[in-house]
Enzyme design. Structure first.
Site, PDB file in Angstrom:
ATOM      1  N   ARG A  31     -19.586   3.301   0.080  1.00  0.00           N
ATOM      2  CA  ARG A  31     -18.273   2.827  -0.383  1.00  0.00           C
ATOM      3  C   ARG A  31     -18.507   1.628  -1.285  1.00  0.00           C
ATOM      4  NH1 ARG A  31     -17.334  -1.813   2.656  1.00  0.00           N
ATOM      5  NH2 ARG A  31     -17.778  -1.558   4.867  1.00  0.00           N
ATOM      6  N   HIS A  57     -14.432  -2.849   3.031  1.00  0.00           N
ATOM      7  CA  HIS A  57     -13.931  -1.896   4.028  1.00  0.00           C
ATOM      8  C   HIS A  57     -12.453  -1.595   3.800  1.00  0.00           C
ATOM      9  CE1 HIS A  57     -13.075   0.055   7.828  1.00  0.00           C
ATOM     10  NE2 HIS A  57     -12.111  -0.827   8.024  1.00  0.00           N
ATOM     11  N   TYR A 100     -21.385  -9.649   4.183  1.00  0.00           N
ATOM     12  CA  TYR A 100     -22.409  -8.885   4.900  1.00  0.00           C
ATOM     13  C   TYR A 100     -23.296  -7.971   4.061  1.00  0.00           C
ATOM     14  CZ  TYR A 100     -18.560  -5.477   4.761  1.00  0.00           C
ATOM     15  OH  TYR A 100     -17.553  -4.655   4.355  1.00  0.00           O
TER      16      TYR A 100
HETATM   17  C1  LIG Z   1     -11.371   2.601  18.509  1.00  0.00           C
HETATM   18  C2  LIG Z   1     -11.392   1.690  17.327  1.00  0.00           C
HETATM   19  N1  LIG Z   1     -12.124   0.574  17.372  1.00  0.00           N
HETATM   20  C3  LIG Z   1     -12.143  -0.283  16.338  1.00  0.00           C
HETATM   21  C4  LIG Z   1     -11.415  -0.025  15.211  1.00  0.00           C
HETATM   22  C5  LIG Z   1     -11.392  -1.020  14.051  1.00  0.00           C
HETATM   23  N2  LIG Z   1     -12.089  -0.411  12.894  1.00  0.00           N
HETATM   24  C6  LIG Z   1     -11.387   0.183  11.911  1.00  0.00           C
HETATM   25  S1  LIG Z   1     -12.395   0.916  10.812  1.00  0.00           S
HETATM   26  C7  LIG Z   1     -13.789   0.405  11.620  1.00  0.00           C
HETATM   27  C8  LIG Z   1     -15.129   0.786  11.092  1.00  0.00           C
HETATM   28  C9  LIG Z   1     -15.284   2.253  10.958  1.00  0.00           C
HETATM   29  O1  LIG Z   1     -16.489   2.552  10.357  1.00  0.00           O
HETATM   30  P1  LIG Z   1     -16.936   4.024  10.052  1.00  0.00           P
HETATM   31  O2  LIG Z   1     -16.581   4.919  11.194  1.00  0.00           O
HETATM   32  O3  LIG Z   1     -18.359   3.984   9.671  1.00  0.00           O
HETATM   33  O4  LIG Z   1     -16.042   4.488   8.819  1.00  0.00           O
HETATM   34  P2  LIG Z   1     -15.912   3.786   7.385  1.00  0.00           P
HETATM   35  O5  LIG Z   1     -14.783   2.812   7.502  1.00  0.00           O
HETATM   36  O6  LIG Z   1     -17.198   3.142   7.067  1.00  0.00           O
HETATM   37  O7  LIG Z   1     -15.561   4.868   6.425  1.00  0.00           O
HETATM   38  C10 LIG Z   1     -13.450  -0.336  12.745  1.00  0.00           C
HETATM   39  C11 LIG Z   1     -14.413  -0.957  13.655  1.00  0.00           C
HETATM   40  C12 LIG Z   1     -10.656   1.156  15.198  1.00  0.00           C
HETATM   41  N3  LIG Z   1      -9.896   1.496  14.129  1.00  0.00           N
HETATM   42  N4  LIG Z   1     -10.665   1.993  16.256  1.00  0.00           N
END
Ligand SMILES: Cc1ncc(C[n+]2csc(CCOP(=O)(O)OP(=O)(O)O)c2C)c(N)n1
Lengths: 324, 369
Positions: free
Chosen positions: B269, B273, B282
């Site tokens: 990406r 985020h 980071y």
């Molecule tokens: C159960 C849960 N825990 C924490 C979060 C907060 N959160 C939102 S996105 C994220 C990171 C997700 O990363 P990834 O699965 O790698 O997807 P990306 O955003 O990198 O596409 C977190 C920790 C959440 N949405 N749901």
């Protein structure tokens, strides 16, 4: 004495507690390198290293469950759940392990740990970034529950929670993280659990609240004072244990009471307080206890500001209580 | 039992790629897509990128509260939209998949209306931005809790198997999602049932600030499939043709009863985020620049140009056309007007219960006053 926001008070307190006791460790998603998504753990990993400030995999079950094991093994973990809404994947560990470890082992094993979580709405987060699930925790014997609303309290209560020998769920209303700044003393002080804070003194009506709704309640109190009504305003701060004595004393004196909170109405903590009042001091009441709460719907996105008690809703309810 | 597909082997050491960084075909088989199909893949990736930019602009201009960028993810996303049977197969997307949904056929109007919570939003303004869904196209409405959609995806696939519908269920998620218990529970159940489910991880190496090394001890994510008894394909998700051919084969293999599969699509990406994040905290800027060199759109443009399927004039025409479509959709979404306040009491249950009825009345009184 420094002036700081609620979230700065949290970061500062974690720093002080980590400096005081090597057993205190912090773990959670993004708490290390990034300092937390709300910066509640800012600077801690640089200072204490990745062994004491752990960026965990994305698993709340791992975070809370590992905290139980760390605590049983001698550490004092402070776990962060990124949003209170995300406690549910870790709920089994909280309810089945953390809450019951002391009881089921006959106190051979214990879990002195804190699970911090930003809670509540008002930030346009929709149903999965806005909930206040405190009722679930209070309903689970074995967990202590704190909901802060000011920087000063955040420091004193977080210290108490970290030093407590039981698991403490520590809720931080995210919309208040940067809403106000307040002077927070540099020295080490603690605030006992189960002690409400008197925010206004008055004899006409008791307004009981905690957490997210603080600005609305205090504004409603101001409006009432303008028209000559003097409410006694209590911030519970801690829900298990909660300050029954202060509540019953104030209610007995004012004869009228409202409980204001943002969580949904049914089986809420506000309901618990109302029931206790009705059971114990009914003869002192001049009006039924009234709850002003969130609605019995998931937290909506579009109606973010209308879901939780508005000043108007609080004042409308006040009228009913006063005119009864 | 782990069965290979025809062309592609699971568990390769390197990500499967079919086009190199110079835009040259390096596949060992003959390309069998016609010119129109080849150009549509490009068009849809550009549309996804432009939609992404619009959504960010809406946030920056204060019209929406939030945005999550997907630039860098287009290769795998567009490939999925073109390899499922649209409106027949089911999709369980996550919050970065708006470009995939647009290519699938979800109207831009609905995506904008969801973003702005206007009356044209099929979800009635209940969800935050980046959380669309479409019953019409069998795209399960996005949920924020990471990996919470994996067990439901397994369930939909098991249902398709029980009812012998011939549908495949394709589920997407990020690398971080593979750490959640829900992920393992869902993937394991689908595998134990031999259900027609394809799990696709859009691995952009970060879950907010947490990099892959802290997320897992595995050498990559595809290998996790082995323990569940399914093939795991390690794929260059920024190569749209590799993504297309791998997804096509995996989906059709699954459709004929070979059981579930995992695909790890390596992407990146480019943006933070979300609009609430600051990625400078980071990751180094150089790393972002490095990955941009592998951009799915640029790489594929070179490929098309090499076959005389792309020129500047077509690019300009394309952007103009997509830009106009998006602008019109946005206008229409805004014109629908904000969702009424009292809509918040609907759809809690099939019929409102007395608490919703009472509380709706309370709010109406409050707003009327
Ligand atoms: C159960 C849960 N825990 C924490 C979060 C907060 N959160 C939102 S996105 C994220 C990171 C997700 O990363 P990834 O699965 O790698 O997807 P990306 O955003 O990198 O596409 C977190 C920790 C959440 N949405 N749901």
């Amino acid at each position: 004495m420094a002036t700081m926001t609620l979230v700065q008070a949290i970061a500062r307190t974690l720093d002080e507690e980590m400096a005081r006791d090597d057993a205190v460790v912090v773990l959670g998603e993004d708490v290390g390198k990034r300092g937390g998504v709300f910066l509640a753990t800012e600077g801690l990993q640089q200072k204490y290293g990745p062994d004491r400030v752990i960026d965990t995999p994305l698993s709340e079950a791992a975070i809370i469950g590992a905290a139980v094991g760390m605590a049983a093994h001698g550490l004092r973990p402070v776990a962060e759940i990124q949003f209170a809404d995300y406690v549910f994947p870790g709920f089994d560990q909280l309810v089945s392990q953390a809450a019951k470890l002391r009881y089921r082992s006959g106190a051979q094993f214990t879990a002195p740990m804190v699970v911090r979580m930003p809670s509540g709405g008002g930030v346009k987060g929709g149903h999965h970034h806005s909930q206040s699930p405190e009722a679930h925790f209070v309903h689970t014997a074995g967990l202590k529950v704190v909901v802060v609303s000011t920087p000063y309290d955040a420091k004193g209560l977080l210290k108490t929670a970290i030093r407590d020998d039981d698991p403490v769920v520590f809720m931080e209303p995210k919309r208040l993280y940067r809403a106000v700044k307040e002077e927070v003393p540099d020295e080490d002080y603690t605030i006992p659990l189960g002690q409400a804070a008197v925010r206004r003194e008055g004899d006409d009506l008791t307004l009981i609240y905690y957490g997210t709704v603080a600005p609305e309640v205090l504004q409603a109190a101001d409006e009432l004072e303008k028209v000559g009504i003097r409410p006694h305003v209590l911030d519970l701060r801690s829900l298990m244990p909660w300050d029954k004595e202060a509540v019953l004393e104030a209610v007995s004196r004012t004869g009228r009471v409202m409980i204001v909170a943002d969580a949904p109405r049914h089986a809420s903590f506000a309901s618990e307080v109302a029931a206790t009042i009705a059971e114990e001091v009914l003869d002192q009441l001049e009006a039924p206890p009234v709850r002003v709460t969130g609605f019995d719907t998931p937290y909506p996105y579009a109606q973010d500001k209308l879901y939780m008690p508005t000043v108007t809703r609080i004042l409308n309810a006040t009228k009913k209580v006063l005119d009864y | 039992m782990i069965k290979d597909t025809q062309r592609f082997k699971p568990f390769t050491r390197d990500p499967i790629a079919l086009v190199n960084e110079h835009g040259e075909w390096i596949g060992s088989f003959d390309l069998d897509l016609d010119d129109d199909q080849l150009r549509t893949l490009y068009r849809d990736m550009v549309a996804a990128r432009l939609l992404d930019e619009r959504l960010l602009l809406l946030q920056r201009s204060g019209k929406s509260s939030f945005a999550m960028e997907a630039a860098g993810h287009e290769g795998i996303q567009i490939a999925i939209a073109h390899t499922v049977k649209r409106g027949f197969d089911w999709l369980f997307p996550y919050y970065r998949d708006h470009g995939m949904l647009l290519a699938l056929g979800v109207p831009a109007l609905e995506i904008f209306a969801e973003t702005l919570a206007t009356k044209a939003d099929p979800a009635k303004g209940r969800q935050m931005p980046n959380h669309p869904g479409s019953k019409k196209l069998n795209a399960f409405t996005v949920a924020s809790p990471i990996a919470s959609h994996i067990p439901p995806a397994a369930g939909a696939a098991i249902s398709a198997k029980i009812q012998n519908t011939g549908q495949v269920v394709v589920t997407t998620f990020g690398d971080g999602a593979t750490s959640e218990g829900d992920w393992h529970a869902g993937v394991n159940f689908a595998a134990a049932q031999g259900a027609p489910a394809v799990f696709v991880v859009e691995n952009n190496r970060y879950a907010i600030s947490v990099d892959l090394q802290k997320q897992t001890g595995s050498e990559n994510l595809a290998v996790k499939a082995k323990a569940y008894g399914m093939p795991g394909y390690y794929l260059d998700g920024m190569d749209v043709l590799a993504s297309y051919y791998v997804m096509q084969e995996v989906i059709e293999r699954t459709r004929v009863g070979a059981g579930p599969a995992l695909v790890e699509a390596v992407v990146y990406r480019y943006g933070p985020h979300s609009s609430a994040d600051d990625d400078r905290l980071y990751r180094p800027k150089e790393e972002v620049e490095h990955w941009k060199q592998r951009d799915p759109i640029e790489r594929y443009r070179k490929f098309l140009a090499g076959r005389s399927l792309w020129d500047e004039a077509w690019e300009a025409e394309l952007r103009e056309e997509i830009g106009t479509e998006l602008a019109r959709a946005l206008e229409e979404a805004e014109a629908a007007g904000p969702v009424p306040e009292v809509w918040m009491f609907d759809d809690v249950y099939a019929e409102p219960l007395w608490p919703q009825v009472e509380q709706r009345r309370l709010l109406e009184e409050e707003l009327g006053a």
